[in-house]
Enzyme design. Structure first.
Site, PDB file in Angstrom:
ATOM      1  N   GLU A 118       1.324  -1.396   0.116  1.00 47.56           N
ATOM      2  CA  GLU A 118       0.270  -0.273  -0.082  1.00 47.56           C
ATOM      3  C   GLU A 118       1.265   1.482  -0.021  1.00 47.56           C
ATOM      4  OE1 GLU A 118      -3.072   0.466   3.634  1.00 47.56           O
ATOM      5  OE2 GLU A 118      -3.573   2.088   2.386  1.00 47.56           O
ATOM      6  N   GLU A 167      -2.414  -4.076   7.027  1.00 48.56           N
ATOM      7  CA  GLU A 167      -3.446  -4.893   7.269  1.00 48.56           C
ATOM      8  C   GLU A 167      -3.339  -5.988   5.930  1.00 48.56           C
ATOM      9  OE1 GLU A 167      -4.098  -1.648   6.309  1.00 48.56           O
ATOM     10  OE2 GLU A 167      -5.827  -1.639   5.306  1.00 48.56           O
ATOM     11  N   GLU A 201      -5.081  -2.370  13.314  1.00 54.23           N
ATOM     12  CA  GLU A 201      -5.083  -3.398  11.335  1.00 54.23           C
ATOM     13  C   GLU A 201      -6.111  -4.484  10.955  1.00 54.23           C
ATOM     14  OE1 GLU A 201      -3.658  -1.886   9.694  1.00 54.23           O
ATOM     15  OE2 GLU A 201      -2.530  -0.463  11.218  1.00 54.23           O
TER      16      GLU A 201
END
Ligand code: BES
Ligand code: ZN
Length: 873
Positions: free
Chosen positions: A127, A270, A304
């Site tokens: 990410e 996550e 998360e």
């Protein structure tokens, strides 16, 4: 000087022309050269003429096949950022092989090495746009695919192999290598992909979900850290149970892996079924972590884990919707900690963060809406606004809908969008439809930047027994904006502190929870209160992220400080008094009536045996200099520092006997106890010590005794801070002893760097500069850079803003150095210069000059240019 990337606009969003239904990845892992083979099954979904566009950066192409045939050079185009394939059939398989270099990857995006060449392990961070550094792929969150991943590596060096999903097969290869295969049954966007390979230890515990699924919870870390993972493992279990009970959300794989690394640009990530954590948010034992660290581990582990639903099962259509997952998940995390630890404390901390970080961000050139309309570098939009203000919007919705209504709405949202990518409009629609309400006016909160101002004016008419409360809202920066729905939780008290059960009439009803919603520029509510004027407590629990124009009478605030049963507003009443005093002190007025109201309120709280010790510690903690500077036109950090110090000295002098008594009375707290009650007592005790050490040098003896006897890091560090702060003659020796004791513990050494970075002595800049040459400091390690340099820039205003510009110079040089290694970290460091326009002219010119010089350098990363350009715009 580099040019910034062309901006991406929300209005330009188009659904993908091609979907990827299935992905097969085969990694031949090696730190120097890893080979990544990817096979994507793609399906056309839209314009028949559209070529297949794949993102890819820093990849070396080894081979390319379509439907198992090598591709002619004229049907594809490869450049430094993408691979485009033309003339494909409507369904095709694309096979690529690429070479990547993890050990050379200092950006820490994509596949990289943590812990150095000798004993390091391999891991990924994708990410927002790191997957394109692993293989060619439509690197956008609205392309969801099923992944099968095979990892091959040397068995001795990489005994543990992990990827998302369930492990389905494993075996041996020639030459001491082995392999393992993983299938993730849940379709996911590529930013949630992860792998880990290395020599890791583990601890685990079983968990049975409310749906009856048997789950293994496994925490992995390197050998020297695994003993500190117990707390995190327990927290994961607590989080799983809580999400079932509070939101009906169960875990959905057979195993949940969590991995700790010291080399991470962010807090934690996550990835589906394989969360990766910065070690500072995972490791905790009382000798090497403070009470605050224990709380952070609980919160971040929760955060998360909660993304498994708010982010993973339902993801974002595009990165403009980032707050859809982050704002919602921060809210869920806040509720988690509030339920399992202390609601009042968590709320005070969140509001302090909002004031210290989000309000200033929203008042400067980096201001943006919670859902920005455009961005150049998405890494730079993981901001206090997207996170903290985003969470406040979710909280307001929960307040307006009530607990059950919000739960109903969230159930509808998860059910309707499960396995898909959604937008903020989808979220509001689901919440609204489940409650028979139109929530579209709330979109204005996501689209309008700036902190709204709320003013309140009360008028009591003794003859009729009516109290009229007029609320007005005003959005300073934005032009003719739409009015925002602002939930105002309130309560009325009589002067003796008894709650009044008043009937109200006005444009919106007073809910059973005591909430009215101001949905227009101005409105008036009338309360039947009787002949005596009431004391009104507004924005209970901080029901909206607004700047409340503070006009309340000091004596009213004193009543609230004593009697308000909402702990947050009790604290807020005292905080409001302090801010008034601070404003007076800046004007040179040091003896107002507010002063006595403040000290009386504090003395009352200190003497209130039923008050939560942590709340008392909080009212004894003045707002920091950044928060106090907020709202000033021409900040002079010296003056702010002086005025605040003066107030703190007043407090310490006036309350000295009570503080000393409280310190002594709190002596017997078990050093190893980290339950909320023990933490609260320790917090108050250390707060008393800190104030006493300011009141008189003789109290430094208390600090010395505590320093010698401390059996946990919280107490040891608090005592050390007192000695350092007071410039005690033995402070340098204590600092050395601390460094030696914890020499091989990087997280504790980070605290040692941070502590020295925050001390506001005259030579702070020189000290911090010297510490960058300390053998434990490493420019490649984000934790070190944050602990020393970001802490200095954000938490030591007097040092950073030294009038000769030395602080700006140090930070600018550091930014340049870090930008060549880890651009994301450099960009974050550079936000500290963003507020330059709000300083007095000398500093303003210096800050601006520092930004301009940085911008003019020959190589500036896209992330850093974006921050610098917006700061100057
Ligand atoms: N998804 C983010 C991590 C992330 C942030 C990845 C930015 C890439 C870019 C994660 O869920 C997160 O929000 N982490 C926070 C900690 C959290 C407790 C607020 C972080 O890393 O600061
Ligand atoms: Zn998050």
């Amino acid at each position: 000087m580099s040019t910034a990337a062309t901006p991406v606009r929300l209005g330009d969003y188009r659904p993908p022309d091609w979907r990827v239904t299935d992905v097969e990845l085969i990694f031949d892992l090696d730190p120097a050269e890893t080979i990544v083979e990817a096979c994507l099954r793609v399906e056309r979904d839209g314009d028949a003429a559209a070529p297949l566009h794949l993102d890819g950066e820093q990849l070396e192409l080894l081979s390319l096949q379509v439907d198992d045939r090598p591709l002619e050079a004229d049907v594809y185009r490869l450049d430094a950022r993408s691979l485009t394939v033309f003339d494909l059939p409507p369904v095709a398989s694309i096979r690529t092989r690429a070479r990547i270099r993890p050990a050379a990857n200092t950006a820490l995006q994509g596949l990289y090495l943590s812990g150095g060449a000798a004993n390091g392990f391999l891991l990924t961070q994708c990410e927002a746009e790191g997957f394109r550094r692993i293989t060619w792929f439509p690197d956008r969150p609205d392309v969801l695919a099923r992944y099968t991943v095979t990892l091959r590596a040397d068995r001795a060096r990489y005994p543990v192999l992990l990827a998302n999903g369930n492990a389905v097969a494993a075996g041996e290869d020639d030459g001491g290598r082995h392999w393992a295969r993983f299938v993730d049954p849940h379709p996911k966007p590529c930013y949630l992909f992860a792998l880990v390979a290395g020599r890791l230890e583990r601890i685990e515990k079983p968990f049975v979900t409310a749906e009856g699924r048997q789950v293994r919870i496994v925490v992995h870390a390197q050998a020297d850290a695994i003993a500190q993972c117990r707390w995190a493992l327990d927290c994961i279990e607590t989080a799983m149970r809580w999400d079932e009970q509070r939101f009906g959300r169960c875990y959905d794989l057979d195993v949940f892996h969590v991995v700790a690394t010291h080399d991470f640009t962010m807090g934690a990530m996550e990835n589906k079924g394989l969360n990766i954590f910065n070690s500072k948010y995972l490791l905790a034992d009382v000798d090497e972590a403070t009470d605050e660290d224990f709380r952070h581990v609980l919160a971040v582990v929760g955060h998360e884990y909660f993304h498994n639903w708010s982010g993973n099962r339902v993801t974002c259509r595009d990165w403009f919707q980032l707050s859809l997952k982050e704002g919602l998940t921060v809210y869920r995390e806040q509720e988690f900690e509030s339920d399992v630890a202390s609601r009042t404390l968590r709320r005070i901390e969140d509001v302090r963060t909002l004031w210290r970080a989000q309000f200033p961000e929203d008042a400067g050139p980096l201001s943006h809406p919670v859902r920005p309309a455009q961005y150049s570098a998405i890494d730079n939009f993981y901001t206090a606004t997207v996170y903290e203000k985003g969470a406040e919007i979710v909280r307001m919705l929960a307040t307006a809908l009530g607990r059950d209504g919000f739960r109903r709405g969230l159930d509808r949202y998860f059910e309707r969008h499960d396995g898909r990518a959604a937008t903020i409009e989808d979220f509001l629609a689901a919440l609204g439809e489940a409650n028979g309400r139109d929530l579209s006016p709330w979109l204005a909160w996501y689209e309008q930047a700036g902190t709204p101002e709320l003013s309140a004016e009360g008028r009591h008419d003794a003859a009729s027994g009516r109290y009229a409360l007029t609320l007005r809202q005003h959005l300073p920066q934005a032009g003719p904006g739409r009015p925002l729905p602002i939930p105002v939780a309130l309560a009325l008290f009589d002067r003796g502190g008894r709650r009044l059960a008043a009937q109200a009439s006005g444009p919106s009803p007073l809910s059973g929870d005591g909430v009215i919603v101001l949905d227009r520029a101005e409105a008036t509510w009338t309360f039947e209160v009787g002949a005596a004027a009431p004391v009104v407590s507004l924005l209970r629990g901080y029901s909206a992220p607004v700047r409340l124009a503070q006009t309340a009478d000091p004596s009213d605030l004193a009543v609230l400080a004593r009697h308000e049963d909402d702990g947050f507003n009790r604290w807020l009443a005292v905080d409001t008094l302090v801010r008034r005093l601070f404003a007076d002190a800046l004007q040179g007025d040091t003896r107002s009536a507010v002063h006595d109201a403040w000290l009386d309120a504090l003395a009352g709280l200190l003497g209130d045996a039923s008050a939560d010790p942590a709340l008392i510690a909080e009212v004894l903690t003045l707002p920091d200099e950044t928060t106090l500077s907020e709202g000033l036109q021409r900040i002079d950090p010296e003056a702010v520092h002086a005025a605040r110090s003066q107030l703190e000295a007043r407090l310490a002098d006036a309350l000295e006997p009570q503080l000393a008594a409280r310190y002594a009375a709190l002596e017997t707290i078990a050093a190893a106890a980290v339950d909320p009650a023990s933490q609260a007592r320790r917090r108050l005790r250390n707060r008393c010590l800190t104030l006493l050490a300011r009141a008189a040098p003789r109290y430094l003896e208390l600090a010395r005794t505590q320093w010698r006897q401390a059996a946990n890091l919280t107490d040891r560090l608090a005592a050390l801070a007192c000695l350092l702060q007071a410039q005690a003659p033995d402070a340098p020796e204590a600092l050395d002893a601390f460094a030696q004791r914890h020499a091989d513990r990087p997280l504790v050494i980070d605290k040692w760097f941070s502590l020295q970075a925050t001390v506001a002595h005259d030579d702070a800049v020189e000290r911090v500069a010297a510490l960058t040459a300390h053998p434990a400091f490493r420019w490649e390690n984000p934790n070190k850079v944050y602990a020393l340099l970001l802490t200095f820039a954000l938490r030591n205003p007097r040092g950073f803003h030294r009038v000769d510009g030395a602080g700006y110079h140090l930070i600018a040089e550091s930014i340049a150095r870090v930008d060549a290694l880890t651009p994301q970290v450099a960009a974050r460091l550079a936000t500290s210069l963003g507020g330059w326009r709000r300083y007095e002219p000398v500093r303003r010119a210096q800050m601006r000059h520092a930004i301009e010089r940085l911008r003019a350098r020959p190589h500036v990363s896209a992330d850093l240019s974006d921050i610098l350009d917006r700061s100057l715009a």
